[in-house]
Design a protein around this motif. Structure first.
Motif, PDB file in Angstrom:
ATOM      1  N   THR A   1      39.844  55.889  31.888  1.00 31.97           N
ATOM      2  CA  THR A   1      39.781  56.760  30.716  1.00 31.97           C
ATOM      3  C   THR A   1      38.372  56.783  30.136  1.00 31.97           C
ATOM      4  O   THR A   1      37.872  57.837  29.728  1.00 31.97           O
ATOM      5  CB  THR A   1      40.787  56.280  29.646  1.00 31.97           C
ATOM      6  N   ALA A  26      42.550  61.324  29.403  1.00 32.69           N
ATOM      7  CA  ALA A  26      43.131  60.004  29.657  1.00 32.69           C
ATOM      8  C   ALA A  26      43.579  59.881  31.103  1.00 32.69           C
ATOM      9  O   ALA A  26      44.100  60.824  31.704  1.00 32.69           O
ATOM     10  CB  ALA A  26      44.300  59.764  28.713  1.00 32.69           C
ATOM     11  N   LEU A  77      44.851  56.113  24.280  1.00 31.26           N
ATOM     12  CA  LEU A  77      43.727  56.925  23.817  1.00 31.26           C
ATOM     13  C   LEU A  77      44.050  57.570  22.466  1.00 31.26           C
ATOM     14  O   LEU A  77      43.194  57.631  21.577  1.00 31.26           O
ATOM     15  CB  LEU A  77      43.388  57.991  24.859  1.00 31.26           C
TER      16      LEU A  77
END
Length: 428
Positions: free
Chosen positions: A47, A148, A156
């Motif tokens: 991410t 993400a 996230l």
């Protein structure tokens, strides 16, 4: 043995969680929740890489949305728009770095707002900054599913929520610090202007400084002087400002030593202005100087008010506040050359030009007879003639011989006028 109500990951459980990137993580030690102290997993690392690659795209999208939705942004000068763009980019970059190291403390205000000049806090209001931050956060939030890594969407979003809170606190801190610095600078600037007016050194530079403080050059100005109360001078100054706002007057004010000095603009009655502002003054006399045309001429009003304050001890029953011109005789006795000149030029000289009969009648009435009939006998005229001449004295000078206070002023003016005339004769 595991205690009831606690969660403890075994090494086996942690290894299994690490082996499957999509597996939900319960423990903070597993690392997908910002603020964790333990190592982060591959989902988090993926991410972060996606965030880094998308930073420029997200910043551009944030700027485009501001241009679309925020009317104040569209009409800003290009330079300020450029700085706001840099702030948006810095905010996304700071979030990425913050998300990369969730356990490390971050100075968000420095990371995000350090690129912008201090002047931007004047050009962009706090409300506008909040709208800018909200727009940027919304842009990132809408892109969470794309950025993400699989299985990292919730982490996230949670991190973005925490970061939004932190950036809100950082924004408030930046504007609070800017306000404190600006307030301290404005206070010093205001004190310089007030001191220049009182000391007689006011010039065009001080007019410009006053304009920077919001002074819009009113046509009539007066200066009010009194004793400053004990305690915090800033509280006293703020109390004066509140009273001025309520009375719809402009003020420049400061505490100089033990004196509280207020330059008042936008009034045609010095005493009424002084009464509106009198509450913050300490006990004791408060003197209002005469009206003058502008800030540079306010020196004359300030000097008259200051001289009046010194001379007030000679008139214990003086009203509060009192006009500086009502203290002319006391000021003259205290050595104020301006007051002496005013008494001669505004009282004695006009009487002298009006004819010797007025001077003679006033002199006899004040200094020898103290009654119409007595003055009439000494002058060999009818009492009505004395009455008429005394009315003429009032018309010429503005001071009535029948009033005790005015009679005192007129008598001092007569003495000073005679002295002046004697000095003039001896010099020839």
């Amino acid at each position: 043995m595991r205690q009831s109500g606690t969660v403890s990951d075994t090494p086996e459980q942690e290894n299994n969680a690490t082996a499957d990137p999509r597996a939900p993580r319960v423990s903070r030690a597993a690392g997908n929740v910002p603020g964790a102290r333990g190592p982060v997993g591959p989902v988090h690392a993926a991410t972060v890489r996606n965030l880094e690659r998308s930073a420029g795209k997200l910043a551009a999208a944030a700027i485009a949305r501001m241009d679309e939705n925020l009317s104040w942004y569209r009409v800003m000068p290009p330079e300020n728009r450029s700085w706001i763009g840099l702030v948006a980019q810095a905010g996304i970059a700071a979030f990425t770095e913050w998300f990369r190291h969730p356990g490390a403390p971050q100075a968000i205000s420095t990371d995000v707002f350090g690129t912008a000049p201090r002047e931007l806090t004047r050009a962009v209001t706090l409300r506008q900054t909040v709208e800018m931050v909200r727009t940027t956060i919304e842009v990132v939030e809408t892109a969470v599913d794309e950025i993400a890594a699989p299985g990292g969407e919730d982490a996230l979003r949670g991190a973005l929520l925490v970061y939004a809170r932190e950036i809100a606190f950082a924004t408030a801190q930046v504007y609070a610090q800017a306000a404190e610095a600006r307030g301290a600078w404005d206070a010093r600037l205001e004190s310089l202007v007030v001191n220049a007016v009182v000391s007689g050194e006011a010039d065009e530079g001080d007019v410009s400084r006053a304009a920077a403080l919001g002074w819009d050059s009113p046509e009539r100005v007066t200066v009010v002087v009194g004793s400053a109360p004990d305690g915090d001078n800033e509280l006293t100054v703020e109390a004066i400002r509140r009273a001025a706002r309520y009375a719809k007057m402009q003020v420049l004010t400061g505490v100089l030593g033990k004196r509280l000095v207020v330059i008042v603009g936008g009034t045609d009655d010095p005493l009424r202005a002084a009464k509106s502002l009198i509450a913050p003054f300490a006990a004791g006399p408060v003197v209002a100087g005469p009206l003058v045309a502008d800030l540079q001429a306010a020196t004359r009003s300030a000097q008259a008010a200051t001289a009046g304050l010194r001379a007030c001890a000679a008139w214990p029953d003086a009203p509060r506040p009192v006009a500086a011109d009502d203290l002319l005789p006391e000021r003259a006795m205290a050595g104020d050359a301006t007051a002496r000149g005013l008494l001669v030029e505004e009282i004695y000289r006009p009487l002298e030009r009006a004819g010797s009969a007025l001077l003679e009648t006033l002199s006899v009435y004040l200094e020898q007879a103290n009654s119409l009939e007595g003055a009439a006998r000494m002058l060999f005229v009818h009492p009505n003639t004395v009455r008429y001449r005394l009315r003429r004295v009032t018309d010429v000078t503005g001071w009535s011989p029948s009033d005790v206070r005015s009679a005192f002023t007129l008598r001092v003016a007569l003495m000073l006028g005679r002295l002046s005339a004697g000095e003039a004769r001896s010099s020839h």
